[in-house]
Design a protein around this motif. Structure first.
Motif, PDB file in Angstrom:
ATOM      1  N   ASP A  99      -3.580  -0.759  43.560  1.00  0.00           N
ATOM      2  CA  ASP A  99      -2.695  -1.402  42.542  1.00  0.00           C
ATOM      3  C   ASP A  99      -2.788  -0.692  41.212  1.00  0.00           C
ATOM      4  O   ASP A  99      -1.644  -0.740  40.536  1.00  0.00           O
ATOM      5  CB  ASP A  99      -2.705  -2.940  42.751  1.00  0.00           C
ATOM      6  N   ALA A 106       0.864  -5.753  45.180  1.00  0.00           N
ATOM      7  CA  ALA A 106       0.976  -6.998  44.349  1.00  0.00           C
ATOM      8  C   ALA A 106       2.175  -6.935  43.687  1.00  0.00           C
ATOM      9  O   ALA A 106       2.680  -7.888  43.530  1.00  0.00           O
ATOM     10  CB  ALA A 106      -0.276  -6.869  43.569  1.00  0.00           C
ATOM     11  N   GLU A 110       4.632 -10.264  43.540  1.00  0.00           N
ATOM     12  CA  GLU A 110       5.088 -11.226  42.385  1.00  0.00           C
ATOM     13  C   GLU A 110       6.352 -11.055  42.302  1.00  0.00           C
ATOM     14  O   GLU A 110       6.922 -11.836  41.500  1.00  0.00           O
ATOM     15  CB  GLU A 110       4.220 -10.165  40.990  1.00  0.00           C
ATOM     16  N   ASP A 370       1.162 -20.269  43.941  1.00  0.00           N
ATOM     17  CA  ASP A 370      -0.171 -20.904  43.311  1.00  0.00           C
ATOM     18  C   ASP A 370      -0.572 -22.085  44.344  1.00  0.00           C
ATOM     19  O   ASP A 370      -1.262 -22.809  43.744  1.00  0.00           O
ATOM     20  CB  ASP A 370      -0.047 -21.423  41.950  1.00  0.00           C
ATOM     21  N   ILE A 382      -1.867 -14.401  46.355  1.00  0.00           N
ATOM     22  CA  ILE A 382      -2.398 -13.196  45.514  1.00  0.00           C
ATOM     23  C   ILE A 382      -3.950 -13.052  45.756  1.00  0.00           C
ATOM     24  O   ILE A 382      -4.525 -12.121  45.857  1.00  0.00           O
ATOM     25  CB  ILE A 382      -1.981 -13.276  44.242  1.00  0.00           C
ATOM     26  N   GLU A 383      -4.281 -14.410  45.999  1.00  0.00           N
ATOM     27  CA  GLU A 383      -5.920 -14.547  46.431  1.00  0.00           C
ATOM     28  C   GLU A 383      -6.361 -13.874  47.519  1.00  0.00           C
ATOM     29  O   GLU A 383      -7.048 -12.889  47.683  1.00  0.00           O
ATOM     30  CB  GLU A 383      -6.400 -15.836  46.258  1.00  0.00           C
ATOM     31  N   TYR A 385      -4.526 -11.548  48.874  1.00  0.00           N
ATOM     32  CA  TYR A 385      -4.251 -10.151  48.996  1.00  0.00           C
ATOM     33  C   TYR A 385      -5.420  -9.414  48.122  1.00  0.00           C
ATOM     34  O   TYR A 385      -5.835  -8.392  48.415  1.00  0.00           O
ATOM     35  CB  TYR A 385      -2.771  -9.562  48.035  1.00  0.00           C
ATOM     36  N   SER A 386      -6.020 -10.163  47.202  1.00  0.00           N
ATOM     37  CA  SER A 386      -7.025  -9.698  46.349  1.00  0.00           C
ATOM     38  C   SER A 386      -8.171  -9.492  47.154  1.00  0.00           C
ATOM     39  O   SER A 386      -9.100  -8.697  46.939  1.00  0.00           O
ATOM     40  CB  SER A 386      -7.073 -10.203  45.069  1.00  0.00           C
TER      41      SER A 386
ATOM     42  N   LEU B  50      -6.240  -8.037  40.078  1.00  0.00           N
ATOM     43  CA  LEU B  50      -4.976  -8.679  40.933  1.00  0.00           C
ATOM     44  C   LEU B  50      -4.737  -9.977  40.447  1.00  0.00           C
ATOM     45  O   LEU B  50      -3.459 -10.538  40.053  1.00  0.00           O
ATOM     46  CB  LEU B  50      -5.134  -8.540  42.317  1.00  0.00           C
ATOM     47  N   ARG B  51      -5.792 -10.977  40.350  1.00  0.00           N
ATOM     48  CA  ARG B  51      -5.541 -12.410  40.218  1.00  0.00           C
ATOM     49  C   ARG B  51      -5.243 -12.731  38.633  1.00  0.00           C
ATOM     50  O   ARG B  51      -4.254 -13.524  38.383  1.00  0.00           O
ATOM     51  CB  ARG B  51      -6.826 -13.232  40.629  1.00  0.00           C
ATOM     52  N   ASN B  53      -3.731 -10.381  36.746  1.00  0.00           N
ATOM     53  CA  ASN B  53      -2.511  -9.539  36.524  1.00  0.00           C
ATOM     54  C   ASN B  53      -1.264 -10.930  36.967  1.00  0.00           C
ATOM     55  O   ASN B  53      -0.325 -11.360  36.673  1.00  0.00           O
ATOM     56  CB  ASN B  53      -2.180  -8.589  37.494  1.00  0.00           C
ATOM     57  N   HIS B  54      -1.664 -11.819  38.173  1.00  0.00           N
ATOM     58  CA  HIS B  54      -0.970 -12.639  38.690  1.00  0.00           C
ATOM     59  C   HIS B  54      -0.638 -13.705  37.737  1.00  0.00           C
ATOM     60  O   HIS B  54       0.716 -14.028  37.458  1.00  0.00           O
ATOM     61  CB  HIS B  54      -1.501 -13.355  40.074  1.00  0.00           C
ATOM     62  N   GLN B  57       1.739 -12.560  35.170  1.00  0.00           N
ATOM     63  CA  GLN B  57       3.136 -12.609  35.833  1.00  0.00           C
ATOM     64  C   GLN B  57       3.686 -13.958  35.645  1.00  0.00           C
ATOM     65  O   GLN B  57       4.919 -14.116  35.444  1.00  0.00           O
ATOM     66  CB  GLN B  57       3.041 -12.058  36.982  1.00  0.00           C
ATOM     67  N   ARG B  58       2.843 -14.774  36.227  1.00  0.00           N
ATOM     68  CA  ARG B  58       3.258 -16.411  36.342  1.00  0.00           C
ATOM     69  C   ARG B  58       3.867 -16.790  34.863  1.00  0.00           C
ATOM     70  O   ARG B  58       4.822 -17.494  34.376  1.00  0.00           O
ATOM     71  CB  ARG B  58       2.208 -17.073  36.894  1.00  0.00           C
TER      72      ARG B  58
END
Lengths: 460, 299
Positions: A99, A106, A110, A370, A382-383, A385-386, B50-51, B53-54, B57-58
């Motif tokens: 990424d 990601a 998003e 979330d 996202i967790e 995916y990470s 990544l987290r 970045n999330h 974004q949020r």
């Protein structure tokens, strides 16, 4: 003891030192020939019955090998090759999930959740609805694409393994032929050093393809077991083939001359083949499974929430995605065909009562970002995916470290082997001087004997 | 250990190759400013990035949401403020007429003004924002207050709230209820009360005009309550936005620390690797010269 004997000694010495020069010359000439093993001129005192004669005789050529060091170098070469082939395969996998380098998904994940939020802000806006569908479509496409690339790589690794197996078969038959030639040469009284060099070089190449065990049979021929099964025995060689089992897993078979075959898949632990197999059956399988689980969990959570709401037409129970799974989820995921071209079906409202601008369901969809809906409701999307990216990074990092380690061990094993078998120019130049001076001395001896004889003849 | 020539050449080659690889990596970091160029450079940091970045974004999404909603909430507040003024004027009219000092002609003039004020109020109640009618609940596409044949105003919106997520887990109502502000759902049907006042002024019904005084006052405070509610929402949105603004800065710093590299550090490392590479090359050159001189010396 007489003058004539002295002439004989001089003749022997000239021959022997000339031979020494010849052998030194060979070593210098082949200093950088791959597989060349340093030769030594073997000289010994010439005996003549029980009489002390004192001459020198050429006993032959010594070939400085150490079978144990050779075996270590073969093993180290096998592991170095497997580390390299696995690392190359993982580098490709990593590039699909990088990424920070612009690949990975990601971003599309998003964007999808972001579009739910935009929809929640203005649920009756057709543009926001169309955007949600477009982002859902591109998210699904991204998953399919990544899954397709993993599949293509799996096929590619199989093709590479098949090419490697063909090379193994070729090497095995060439080694068997050299086994035969060497034994013919030895029967004929030659030493066969050059042929042995060639054969050992091929064995080294073979070790790079698959883990082998080398030993010598009673007649001095090499016997090679590849991944536990006999590949070369004397003048005979078996073949190696790579195919797939019913489940699509790589299968490595040693093909015997009679038509029977032995499955050595599990025993193929090193060499290029070992690395390819590990990358394909361990790393890629794990990554594909994780990707499928990710696709399945995220799509299922979104589908469930989406089906709970209603579109602008007041109807609900529509999924946003169509997919099978969990196995094969990433490859099969698409935007639900019933939703295509129908942004008004996007379920932003939780019920017909709050139409057209109720956004309860759109908010619920956005909040999935979330919420622990992944991996048995323990991780957020996202967790999850990470975790996949972290896992791939960890695999690639440890494989790169393994490459360095194996390379260092291989380099050391080669140095040890060359310490016994390699040519050192310093040594050869000293040997050259030594034989040259000895040759000069032998000439002097001959001249002295000749002068003595001449003096004697004159006196007579 | 006896060192063969091949070993020496390979060692030289390995050293130079390694120095080149390290120099190349240092150059990549300095040029891109990224310490983590691929997950394997630091798997833990890459996953955490990544987290983070999330979260970034949020946060940006929440700020977007707030930005696009704030205007309408503010408009609702100012519209209700104007509606409140109208109610104040109606209250004053009722009070003036209720004193009993006006003749029927003067009362008829006031009745005309009341009718005009009612139209104005209906217009306020039907105010449109960027996303449709402000006071219709979730029925943003339909005009919420309609005037019937006899002049009676009826409410066709709903009493449902429009909500938005303005922070993680923070879902708030962003619509201002028109039914609470103007209809019986909030206490009194404001438009019916105005109609009553209008009729009383026309007919000179003094008792009803007296009652209307307090009705106009209740109507005004009913609208005031709705206006205060909208004002609180604006304040809440502003607070949330300020929080997100701060969080965005913190998150960006965190992200920077995870995957980027300090330029000074990057350049000093590049310089270091550069000199290491030069050293490796010069040592190699030296070794190769030694090999050559041995050969020359013995010639």
């Amino acid at each position: 003891m007489g003058i004539t004997n002295l002439l004989g000694l001089a003749r022997d010495a000239l021959t022997a030192q000339g031979f020494g020069l010849d052998v030194t010359g060979q070593n210098i000439a082949n200093a950088s020939t791959p597989g060349y093993v340093k030769r030594t001129a073997l000289l010994e005192t010439r005996t003549l019955g029980t009489v002390t004669y004192g001459g020198v005789a050429v006993a032959g050529i010594g070939r400085s090998v150490d079978r144990f060091l050779d075996a270590r170098a073969y093993d180290a070469g096998s592991f170095s090759a497997s580390a390299h082939s696995r690392d190359n395969a993982l580098a490709q996998v990593e590039s699909l999930f990088n990424d920070t380098g612009g690949s990975g998904f990601a971003d599309s994940l998003e964007s999808l959740f972001g579009s739910f939020s935009s929809l929640a802000t203005n649920p009756s806006d057709p543009t926001a609805r169309a955007a949600t569908l477009a982002y859902a479509d591109s998210f699904a496409a991204r998953l399919r694409q990544t899954s397709g690339q993993l599949l293509a790589q799996r096929q590619d690794l199989l093709t590479q393994a098949q090419a490697t197996a063909a090379q193994v078969t070729d090497l095995a038959s060439r080694i068997a032929k050299l086994n035969a030639s060497i034994s013919e040469a030895e029967v004929a009284g030659a030493d066969g050093s050059d042929l042995k060099d060639q054969r050992d070089q091929l064995v080294g190449e073979l070790a790079g393809k698959i883990n082998i065990h080398v030993f010598t049979d009673g007649s001095g021929k090499l016997v090679i077991a590849a991944a536990g099964a006999t590949l070369v025995e004397g003048n005979n060689a078996a073949g190696l083939s790579v195919g797939t089992s019913g489940s699509g897993a790589m299968q490595i078979l040693v093909q015997r001359a009679g038509g029977s075959s032995i499955d050595v898949t599990a025993q193929t632990t090193a060499g290029t083949l070992g690395g390819l197999r590990e990358a394909r059956e361990t790393d890629l399988v794990a990554v594909s499974q994780k990707l499928d689980q990710f696709a399945y969990d995220v799509a299922t959570a979104i589908n469930t929430q989406h089906a709970a709401g209603v579109g602008q037409d007041g109807l609900g129970s529509r999924n946003l995605f169509t997919l099978t799974g969990p196995a094969g989820a990433a490859a099969s995921i698409t935007l639900n065909a019933a939703m295509v071209g129908h942004p008004e079906y996007v379920a932003a409202a939780s019920g017909a009562a709050e139409l057209p601008s109720g956004s309860t369901n759109a908010i619920a969809l956005a909040r999935l970002a979330d919420t622990n809906v992944m991996n048995g409701n323990t991780r957020t999307p996202i967790e999850s995916y990470s975790d996949i990216v972290g896992d791939i990074g960890q695999r690639k990092m440890s494989s790169a470290q393994n490459v360095n380690l194996r390379e260092a061990i291989y380099s050391q094993a080669q140095a040890m082997r060359e310490s016994a078998s390699g040519v050192s120019m310093d040594e050869e130049l000293i040997a050259l001087s030594k034989f040259q001076r000895a040759y000069e001395a032998a000439s002097k001896l001959f001249r002295t004997a000749d002068e003595l004889l001449a003096t004697l003849i004159r006196e007579i | 250990m006896r060192i063969a020539d091949n070993t020496r050449f390979r060692n030289i080659q390995n050293q130079v190759v390694r120095a080149q690889a390290e120099h190349n990596e240092a150059a990549r970091q300095a040029a891109s400013g990224m310490r983590v160029g691929a997950p394997s450079d630091d798997p833990v940091a890459a996953a955490q990035a990544l987290r983070v970045n999330h979260s970034m974004q949020r946060t940006a999404t929440f700020r977007n949401t707030i930005g696009s909603l704030r205007g309408d909430v503010e408009l609702a507040e100012s519209t209700l403020a104007q509606a409140e003024d109208v109610m104040q004027r109606l209250h004053d009219i009722a009070l003036g007429a209720g004193s009993g000092t006006l003749d029927s002609k003067e009362q008829a003039v006031l009745a005309t003004e009341v009718a005009a004020l009612k139209d104005q109020l209906v217009a306020f109640a039907n105010q449109k924002g960027s996303m449709g009618y402000l006071f219709g609940g979730t029925k943003t596409a339909t005009q919420p207050f309609t005037t019937g044949v006899g002049g009676a105003v009826s409410y066709v919106g709903d009493n449902l709230d429009r909500t938005a997520e303005v922070g993680q887990g923070v879902v708030m109502t962003v619509s201002t209820s028109g039914s609470n502000a103007f209809t019986v759902a909030g206490g009194r049907d404001v438009f019916a009360d105005i109609d009553t006042l209008y009729s009383a002024l026309q007919s000179g019904n003094q008792a009803t005009i007296m009652t209307s005084v307090s009705q106009m006052e209740s109507g005004r405070s009913q609208i005031l309550a709705a206006r205060a509610d909208a004002g609180i929402k604006v304040a809440r949105l502003d607070t949330a936005d300020a929080t997100h603004e701060q969080a965005a800065v913190t998150l960006a710093t965190q992200q920077h620390g995870l995957i980027e590299i300090d330029p000074a550090q990057a350049y000093s490392r590049l310089a270091q690797k550069q000199s290491q590479l030069e050293a490796a090359v010069s040592v190699s050159k030296n070794l190769l010269d030694t090999l050559a001189s041995t050969t020359a010396g013995l010639r």
